[in-house]
Design an enzyme around this catalytic site. Structure first.
Site, PDB file in Angstrom:
ATOM      1  CG  HIS A 438     -61.476   3.281 -23.678  1.00  0.00           C
ATOM      2  ND1 HIS A 438     -60.513   3.593 -22.737  1.00  0.00           N
ATOM      3  CD2 HIS A 438     -62.610   3.051 -22.973  1.00  0.00           C
ATOM      4  CE1 HIS A 438     -61.038   3.546 -21.532  1.00  0.00           C
ATOM      5  NE2 HIS A 438     -62.315   3.218 -21.638  1.00  0.00           N
ATOM      6  CG  ASP A 442     -56.787   4.898 -19.136  1.00  0.00           C
ATOM      7  OD1 ASP A 442     -57.003   3.966 -19.934  1.00  0.00           O
ATOM      8  OD2 ASP A 442     -55.821   4.924 -18.353  1.00  0.00           O
TER       9      ASP A 442
END
Length: 469
Positions: A438, A442
């Site tokens: 992450h 995204d």
């Protein structure tokens, strides 16, 4: 003319390895490319072939010795050729060795293998006679201050980077290398301990004089044995310890999150059932549903480059690969091994099927994998459904930023659209589990990618891919 057998280059970032077994003895006749000894590094177990034909005149490195790349491990010569004795004097042993060792480091030697009791073993893993001058640790990779002075510890540059990255206190790490040098294996064990306990293991700390306390010392009660003593204690294998360390490193180096998508693979399964025997006869390998999923994962990369990338947070850059070196997680009797298929995006579905089979066979056949087989991967797929698992949260094959887990295919009733009207039908369904970093990817990027994989599995012209369209 005598030929020196050196520890070969083992790939990017690999600077040392351990000799785990000799396959020939001094005096044996060896042929060119004949396997001489078994080798284990932090990335691979393999066999090293002979660089020349002749007679093995000398073995310079024993089993379980950890040595640096370029170290001379043996000498091969003609049968009647004499070789000169090594100039280097052997390391002192016994009482004579103590002053020299204590002058370099006050730490006790590290345990070669973990034991149940922290102080059960003080064996030192031997090192090769000749090795380059190691770099010294810098902040924060240095010993804690004692008597007003900080003690620099000996370690290679790659080991120093690991120590700095994980902010380890090297005063709590005993070096198992020559002269108390800290090796990569020592640091990886410390990383694993720190992740499990939140602090360095007490066993690694220097002994301290006991301080008086207000309460009298209590005698420790012996640990109660298990009922019926039905226990078995075994040493962890070298590869298992390395897998453990790499998993911890992966979790500590990335922000991992998993997104799950469901795909209808009914068309794929029908096509497979129709052509699988013909395909096997034509290509020499089976037509596994996993191959379709790998092909879809590779095809989807074209529109989602961030999935096939590698960030360098220190430099503030990200590298986007215009090729896919596809890692295939293979379950072996020695542990999980991930060979990768170079330029998998250039292969057709039949070509990919053959490459996956070859990679799995090499991983399961001892000594067949080469360093190039496990270096340079950019994205990994793991078949979590091979043992009937529906979903999972795979751990990234660091430093890759994404890994796709493919769940078992199950036949069940689902709601489908039939000419605009909903109806219930029996379909072949599978879950696609994408774990991603992450920090770079995204959630929306991950969802778009796995959505593309789903669309390809459900709507791609697979018959044409197979050559039956």
């Amino acid at each position: 003319m005598a030929t020196e057998v050196q520890l070969p280059e083992l790939g990017e970032s690999v600077t040392e390895a351990t000799v785990t077994g000799w396959l020939v003895e001094v005096g044996d006749r060896v042929e060119l490319d004949q396997p001489l000894f078994e080798l284990s590094s932090d990335k691979i177990d393999t066999e090293v072939p002979s660089p020349a034909a002749g007679v093995l005149k000398e073995i310079k490195v024993g089993v379980d010795e950890t040595i640096d790349v370029g170290t001379v491990v043996a000498v091969i010569a003609e049968e009647d050729e004499e070789i000169e004795a090594a100039e280097a004097e052997p390391e002192p042993s016994g009482e004579a060795a103590k002053p020299a060792q204590e002058a370099v480091a006050q730490q006790p030697p590290a345990e070669d293998e973990p034991e149940q009791a922290p102080a059960a073993s003080t064996r030192e893993r031997p090192r090769a006679e000749r090795e380059p001058e190691p770099a010294r640790a810098t902040e924060p990779a240095r010993a804690a201050e004692g008597d007003g002075q900080a003690e620099d510890r000996l370690m290679s540059p790659i080991v120093r980077r690991l120590v700095n990255r994980h902010e380890l206190d090297v005063s709590q790490i005993s070096g198992s290398g020559k002269g108390g040098r800290i090796t990569r294996a020592d640091v990886e064990e410390a990383i694993a301990r720190q992740a499990q306990t939140g602090r360095p293991a007490e066993a690694e700390r220097p002994a301290r004089a006991e301080q008086p306390t207000a309460e009298p010392a209590r005698a420790e009660a012996p640990e109660a044995p298990a009922r019926g003593d039905r226990v078995r204690v075994e040493d962890l294998s070298r590869i298992r310890k390395r897998i453990a360390a790499r998993m911890i490193e992966s979790m500590q180096s990335s922000a991992q999150l998993t997104t799950v998508q469901e795909a209808d693979v009914t068309r794929v399964m029908r096509l497979r059932d129709r052509f699988k025997e013909e395909f096997r006869q034509r290509e020499g390998v089976s037509l596994s549903p996993f191959v379709f999923m790998c092909r879809a994962a590779v095809l989807a990369m074209r529109n989602h480059p961030v999935i096939n990338a590698r960030p360098d947070w220190d430099a503030g850059t990200v590298t986007y690969y215009e090729y896919v070196n596809l890692g295939i997680a293979v379950d072996t009797d020695r542990g999980l091994i991930v060979p990768n298929i170079k330029n998998a995006d250039d292969l057709s579905l039949p070509g990919l099927a053959r490459a996956i089979r070859q990679a799995a066979d090499k991983a399961r056949g001892k000594g067949q994998l080469e360093m190039d087989d496990i270096q340079g991967g950019t994205f990994t797929v793991t078949n979590i459904g091979s043992r009937g698992v529906l979903t999972d949260t795979p751990i990234l094959n660091h430093p890759e930023v994404a890994i796709l887990g493919t769940g078992v295919i199950t036949r069940r009733p689902v709601i489908v659209e039939d000419e605009g009207a909903p109806s219930i039908a029996i379909r072949d369904m599978a879950y696609l589990c994408l774990t991603y970093d992450h920090q770079l990817i995204d959630g929306a990027d991950a969802a778009r990618y796995v959505g593309t994989v789903k669309q390809l599995l459900e709507g791609h012209d697979w018959a044409a891919e197979l050559g039956y369209g």
